[in-house]
Every structure is written in C-alpha cells, then in structure tokens.
Design an enzyme around this catalytic site. Structure first.
Site, PDB file in Angstrom:
ATOM      1  N   LYS A 133       0.789  -1.049   0.002  1.00  0.00           N
ATOM      2  CA  LYS A 133       0.027   0.006   0.113  1.00  0.00           C
ATOM      3  C   LYS A 133       0.859   1.309   0.028  1.00  0.00           C
ATOM      4  CE  LYS A 133       0.693   1.880   3.326  1.00  0.00           C
ATOM      5  NZ  LYS A 133       1.737   2.749   3.869  1.00  0.00           N
ATOM      6  N   TYR A 217      -4.517   3.891   6.110  1.00  0.00           N
ATOM      7  CA  TYR A 217      -4.893   3.186   7.612  1.00  0.00           C
ATOM      8  C   TYR A 217      -6.119   4.005   8.145  1.00  0.00           C
ATOM      9  CZ  TYR A 217      -0.675   0.836   6.864  1.00  0.00           C
ATOM     10  OH  TYR A 217       0.354  -0.038   6.630  1.00  0.00           O
TER      11      TYR A 217
END
Ligand code: NAD
Length: 360
Positions: A133, A217
């Site tokens: 990511k 996140y």
C-alpha cells in the site's frame, strides 16, 4: 505451448482469473507446491525489518528470491537468507524472472510511484503479484495494474496486513452484525513523527505525502468500520514544517459521508503520533487503540473487549494470501480493494485543493 510455468499457474492461479475449469485443475498432473516462492522487490525498511523476518515464519511460502538495485544488499541477503544466485535479480534483468520456476509471487515493496511498473512487469512475466500500500498514486495506475494482472491471468493482492488481523475483523463483525445498530459516527487517526527530510515520503514524484502512506489506514478504519464506501469528501491539507513538506502534505484531515448517513472525521500526519478508531453506533460505542500497528492492536466496546493476540501479522497475511492462490479462493484484499482507497484518496486531494465537497 503449455509449459511448466503455465502448468504451475493453472494450479495456483486465483479463482476468477483462471482460464481452466475446476475439472481441468483437478486433472492436472503437475506437482502441487507445498510452499510458494516469493521474490521481494525493493529491500528497504519494510522488506528488511518486517517481510523477510515474517517469511522465516510462514508455512505456505518462503523467501525464494530478491530484486535489488544495490549489489551490496544482494550479497548481504544472499548470505543471510541462503538465496541462490539464480534467484537474485536487479531492476534491469528483472523480466527474466519469467523463466524462473522457483518464483511464484513477486512482492512489490518499492516507493508507490514504482508500484505500477513492477506490478505490470511481474504480471507480464507470469507471476502473481503482492503489492504494498498505497496501491499507486492514481486511479488510472491502479486500473492498469488490475487489467494487466487479469490479462496475464495472475492474481493481485494489496499488502493490507490489518485486514488479516483478527482485531480488525472483530470490529468489522460488530458493524456487520449490527450489534449496536447502525454506525452513526467514526473518528479515526493514524500518524507518527517522521524525522526524515529527503525520503520518498516527502517527494511527490515518488508517490509521497501522508495521505497515501498513513492516510490509507485511517481511510480503511472508516471504510471497514462502516462497511460502506464514502460518497462525498471534504479535506484540509496542512504542514507545521514547510521547510520539509514543500511538495506534499505533512497532515491531512478529511471528512467522509457514507450512503447510510454515517459520517467520519479522519486525520493523518507525519508530525503527530496517533493510532485509534472510535465508532459510535445508534446504541453503543467501540474504540480501537491501537488500530493499525504491527502487533498489539486491541480495543473495547459497549459490551466487551477486542484483544486477539497474533504471532506475526505479516506472516499471517503472507500465508493467507498464498493459501488463496493455492486453493483458488478469494484474496482478502485484492487489487480492487486498493483501487477503492485510491479513488477516495484522489477525491480527498481534489477537495483539499478546491476547498469544497467532492462527490465520489
Ligand atoms: P524504503 O525507502 O525503506 O525502501 C524503498 C526501497 O525501494 C529501497 O530499498 C530503495 O533502494 C528502493 N528504491 C528503488 N528505486 C528507488 C527510488 N527511485 N527512490 C527511492 N527508493 C528506491 O521504504 P519502505 O518503508 O520499505 O516502503 C516501501 C513500500 O512499502 C511503500 O509502498 C510503503 O508504503 C510500504 N510499507 C508498508 C508497510 C505496511 O505496514 N504494510 C510498512 C512500511 C512500508
């Protein structure tokens, strides 16, 4: 021509991408691998400190190869992890990995701006891809990555380790089962103090900026806690260290509206330590603290606690993703999941720049 590589691919390829019917898979005589061989691309912090050690604990895969532009690193890793010369590549000869049956999966652990190129090269070499990511800096990059993996009949997983963490799965379950009714409000913050000044995280061309890095996140916290996709965003970018954050934001605050009417206020920063999720339902509350650390994530809610210790989050992620490849089952976080986040990230940047609400 149906060569050995195709035979292996037919066995471990992800379900929907398979060109073979389930019967063909069963009838195949190619030996089934007990453990898949992973090649890490980019031997920086995350590969060195987290993924390589995790690959010493995995049961369904092992560290079979490396791709690095630094010969000294290649030598060090070769000694430390007993990697044969034939499984060591640099960025120039990487494409010849196509002919290496030891490597089943290429794990891209490079700065975000390089994810697209290496995912596409790996897919064209016939290898499954795990990609870190944020999936890529733009929606168009993500779409090209997904398309090339599909075209080459390989699977693509994004390194969303938290989705493999039972503590994350528990707060998702509480929402899904409507233990406390509908989600009404979410607050989520993820950040740390980064004292580097010239890293890729501070460099726009390399895919830096806190929103893609730590921001996903917080975004994942809000998306997974509501179980919904945001339909509109507002956002504000800021920095307290303009001498360092010249090209990208140090801090991003963003607000999300969800179809059910749930609202989320999220924050992410390279200058503030924070790692929490607060969810308020119609008839209850939930708090994760921490939310997305490598270990020790835990929380509590109106009627209980969330505390499921795990041995190693990355090892669990790697094993679960490899098992999905071996059994042709759904990946927990496929490329499409990475794309969902980047669509929102793009909208957040647009909202921060224009000052208004951006619909998704
Ligand atoms: P890092 O800077 O420590 O490592 C990057 C690696 O890429 C280095 O080995 C560097 O040599 C190599 N590289 C090749 N070409 C480069 C170039 N042009 N510029 C800079 N580096 C180049 O970064 P990292 O922290 O290991 O992050 C790598 C990826 O892993 C990123 O996508 C990051 O978001 C991701 N990450 C994920 C987690 C997680 O918890 N899932 C944690 C940390 C990092």
């Amino acid at each position: 021509m149906f060569n050995r590589r195709d035979a292996l691919k037919s066995i471990i390829v992800g379900g929907a991408a398979s060109v073979f019917s389930p019967n063909t898979l069963l009838a195949s005589t190619a030996p089934k691998k007990e453990k898949l061989g992973i090649a890490l691309v980019g031997l920086g912090y995350y590969s060195t400190d987290l993924l390589a050690p995790a690959l010493q604990m995995t049961e369904k895969c092992y560290l079979a190869g490396i791709v690095t532009g630094t010969p000294e690193k290649a030598e060090k890793w070769k000694q430390k992890y007993n990697i044969p010369d034939k499984n060591i590549y640099n960025y120039q000869n990487f494409d010849s990995i196509a002919n290496n049956p030891d490597i089943d999966v290429v794990y891209v652990v490079l700065p975000p701006s390089m994810h697209k190129e290496y995912t596409i090269r790996a897919a064209k070499a016939g290898k499954h891809v795990f990609c870190e990511k944020p999936m890529a800096p733009s929606v168009s990059d993500c779409m090209a990555m997904i398309k090339t993996c599909n075209d080459n009949k390989v699977s693509l997983a994004i390194g969303y380790r938290c989705q493999h963490d039972p503590n994350t799965q528990e707060f998702m379950r509480i929402t899904k089962e409507k233990l406390y009714g509908k989600v009404r409000m979410v607050a989520c913050g993820t950040g740390y103090f980064d004292n580097r000044t010239t890293h890729w995280k501070q460099n726009k061309a390399l895919g830096g900026g806190v929103m893609g890095d730590m921001g996903v996140y917080a975004l994942q916290g809000a998306r997974l806690a509501t179980g919904e996709e945001p339909i509109a965003v507002t956002a504000q970018a800021s920095t307290t260290r303009p001498e360092i954050y010249k090209e990208v934001e140090e801090t991003m605050m963003f607000q999300l509206q969800f179809p059910s009417g749930a609202l989320a206020a999220c924050h992410t920063s390279f200058g503030i330590q924070m790692n929490y999720l607060q969810v308020n339902y119609e008839r209850g509350w939930l708090r994760m603290d921490s939310l997305s650390n490598y270990s020790g994530n835990k929380g509590s809610h109106s009627k209980g606690i969330i505390d499921f210790p795990i041995k190693n989050q990355q090892a669990k992620q790697l094993d679960e993703d490899c098992m999905a490849l071996m059994n042709s089952t759904q990946l927990i976080a496929p490329g499409e999941e990475g794309l969902r986040d980047i669509k929102v990230v793009e909208a957040i940047y647009k909202a921060a720049q224009n000052g208004g609400t951006v619909k998704i």
